[in-house]
Enzyme design. Structure first.
Site, short mmCIF file in Angstrom:
data_model
loop_
_atom_site.label_atom_id
_atom_site.label_comp_id
_atom_site.label_asym_id
_atom_site.label_seq_id
_atom_site.Cartn_x
_atom_site.Cartn_y
_atom_site.Cartn_z
N HIS A 1 0.83 -1.20 0.00
CA HIS A 1 0.00 0.00 0.00
C HIS A 1 0.87 1.26 0.00
O HIS A 1 0.79 2.06 -0.92
CB HIS A 1 -1.00 0.04 1.15
CG HIS A 1 -1.92 -1.12 1.20
ND1 HIS A 1 -2.74 -1.48 0.15
CD2 HIS A 1 -2.13 -2.06 2.17
CE1 HIS A 1 -3.42 -2.56 0.46
NE2 HIS A 1 -3.07 -2.95 1.67
N ASP B 1 -5.27 -8.12 -3.33
CA ASP B 1 -5.51 -7.90 -1.90
C ASP B 1 -6.82 -8.53 -1.44
O ASP B 1 -6.90 -9.74 -1.21
CB ASP B 1 -5.45 -6.40 -1.62
CG ASP B 1 -5.42 -6.07 -0.14
OD1 ASP B 1 -5.42 -7.01 0.69
OD2 ASP B 1 -5.37 -4.88 0.21
#
Length: 442
Positions: free
Chosen positions: A264, A315
């Protein structure tokens, strides 16, 4: 064995008529100018590219698709729904769900997955008789779905800075980093398996134990991943506890480096970006999840300019489509800057292939060249999304208009896993997904 690609992307260009000779799971020759397939060659119609690397996955999150889209909320309310799913998983049900999820990945052209695995124990934190029963279930699931896996066994020890695990997180915790290391050491690499390590976050691993995880990975020359600054709340809590950003804390404890990937990397300071780039620490962006959870847009372009290699992950599996992840990287940056053209299609494909595989400890994959693993995928150039521009613009068309639904073939280690859009090992992937998710809902 020979595959004949109607068109193939060879790093910077699309070549028509490419023959790929494969022996023992590796490409032994790449022959361009092959106008027609030789007798016995397997024909791949469309654009053949290296297999896609899904560098960040939580397989059990696939059960949340659609269910968390009702009503408003934040990352933190979504997390409560995720905990509820995690609380119901067993090794058997996790295997079924992961097998179906990885089969969906194969259908999307993904040949390797990085599974960020922290659901280790039974409810209440009690160890299974095999302490790695959940991790082994994931390894077995990837094998049955026909894709490679890097199991990023994750240290997750606390609920926050100085806080013990909550009732859900007891399943995740080994209580200490040393106990985590001893359990993780029991896992073994295989032909299609690599064992790596992960630090869930600076919230979940006390500062004094970060180096234990980093040293475990370094001793094995294994990849090391970490959720980093996904939420501003993490930054604020870290600053309150340690007087520095999460990136600085990781740097001070020896976590950053070329085998490390921050996942991220959304809310960073300029100094954070310099630290990550200067240590060649990678960045895995997960744009479809980051937008689904309202995380924000990370500084991907600035990170890459600073020296941080980029990879991509699905994810939470709001969708499983690495082509969508790749173009979202560019499109997000356009929204932020109101300018276009931050990455070429070739650069985005490298993030989704070679650089993603390198982040997962598979540097021999992600390229169509002699000596590389024979992992590749073929995307149709005649679907309603991709028809028109022609093969000369195939890479641009595939990246900026193509979708997982356009994948026609997926080959892993020379083995045809997806043929003409159908999975060769899992007969009915939608039914497998539906039944495994229904089992969790009771």
């Amino acid at each position: 064995m020979t595959y004949w690609a109607e068109h193939a992307w060879l790093g910077e260009r699309v070549e028509p008529g490419v023959a790929l000779d494969v022996t023992d799971g590796r490409i032994t020759a790449v022959r361009t100018g092959a106008e027609a397939p030789t007798p016995g060659a397997t024909v791949l119609r469309g654009l053949t590219i290296p297999g896609l690397a899904n560098s960040h996955s939580h397989a059990f999150h696939r059960a949340l698709r659609g269910t968390t889209q009702v009503g408003a909320g934040t990352f933190w309310t979504w997390r409560e729904a995720m905990y509820e799913v995690a609380s119901r998983l067993t090794p058997d049900t996790y295997f079924s769900l992961a097998r179906a999820t990885y089969a969906e990945m194969a259908l999307a052209g993904i040949t390797a997955v990085g599974e960020f695995h922290y659901l280790h124990h039974a409810p209440g934190g009690v160890a299974y008789s095999d302490p790695n029963a959940m991790g082994e279930a994931l390894i077995a699931a990837a094998a049955e779905a026909g894709i490679r896996i890097t199991l990023l066994d994750t240290a997750y020890l606390s609920a926050g800075f100085g806080e013990p695990p909550n009732r859900h997180q007891l399943r995740f915790s080994d209580t200490t980093a040393q106990a985590w290391a001893e359990r993780a050491a029991l896992l073994k690499d295989g032909d299609q398996v690599r064992i790596g390590a992960a630090i869930h976050s600076v919230r979940a691993v006390p500062a004094g134990e970060l180096s234990t995880v980093a040293e475990w990975a370094a001793a094995r020359r294994a990849p090391l991943h970490v959720h980093l600054s996904e939420q501003t709340a993490e930054n604020d809590a870290c600053m309150a506890a340690h007087g520095c950003t999460p990136t600085r804390l990781l740097a001070d404890h020896g976590v950053l480096g070329p085998r490390t990937t921050g996942v991220h990397n959304t809310h960073l300071t300029d100094l954070d970006i310099a630290l990550l780039g200067g240590t060649a620490t990678g960045t895995c962006m997960c744009p479809t999840t980051e937008r689904d959870l309202a995380d924000g847009i990370g500084p991907a372009a600035a990170l890459q300019r600073a020296g941080s290699p980029l990879s991509l992950g699905s994810d939470s599996h709001a969708v499983i489509d690495l082509l969508e992840e790749a173009r979202a990287l560019e499109l997000n940056e356009r929204l932020r800057t109101r300018t276009r053209g931050h990455w070429t299609a070739a650069a985005l494909l490298r993030a989704a292939t070679a650089d993603g595989h390198a982040a997962l400890g598979w540097p021999e994959a992600g390229r169509i060249e002699s000596g590389a693993l024979a992992d590749f995928t073929t995307v149709a150039l005649d679907s309603v999304r991709t028809a028109g521009p022609g093969p000369g613009l195939g890479a641009e068309t595939v990246v900026f208009a193509g979708a997982a639904a356009d994948v026609r073939h997926t080959v892993v280690g020379g083995r045809h896993i997806v043929r003409d859009g159908a999975h060769a090992l899992v007969a009915d992937v939608p039914s497998a997904l539906a039944s495994s998710i229904a089992a969790l809902r009771g």
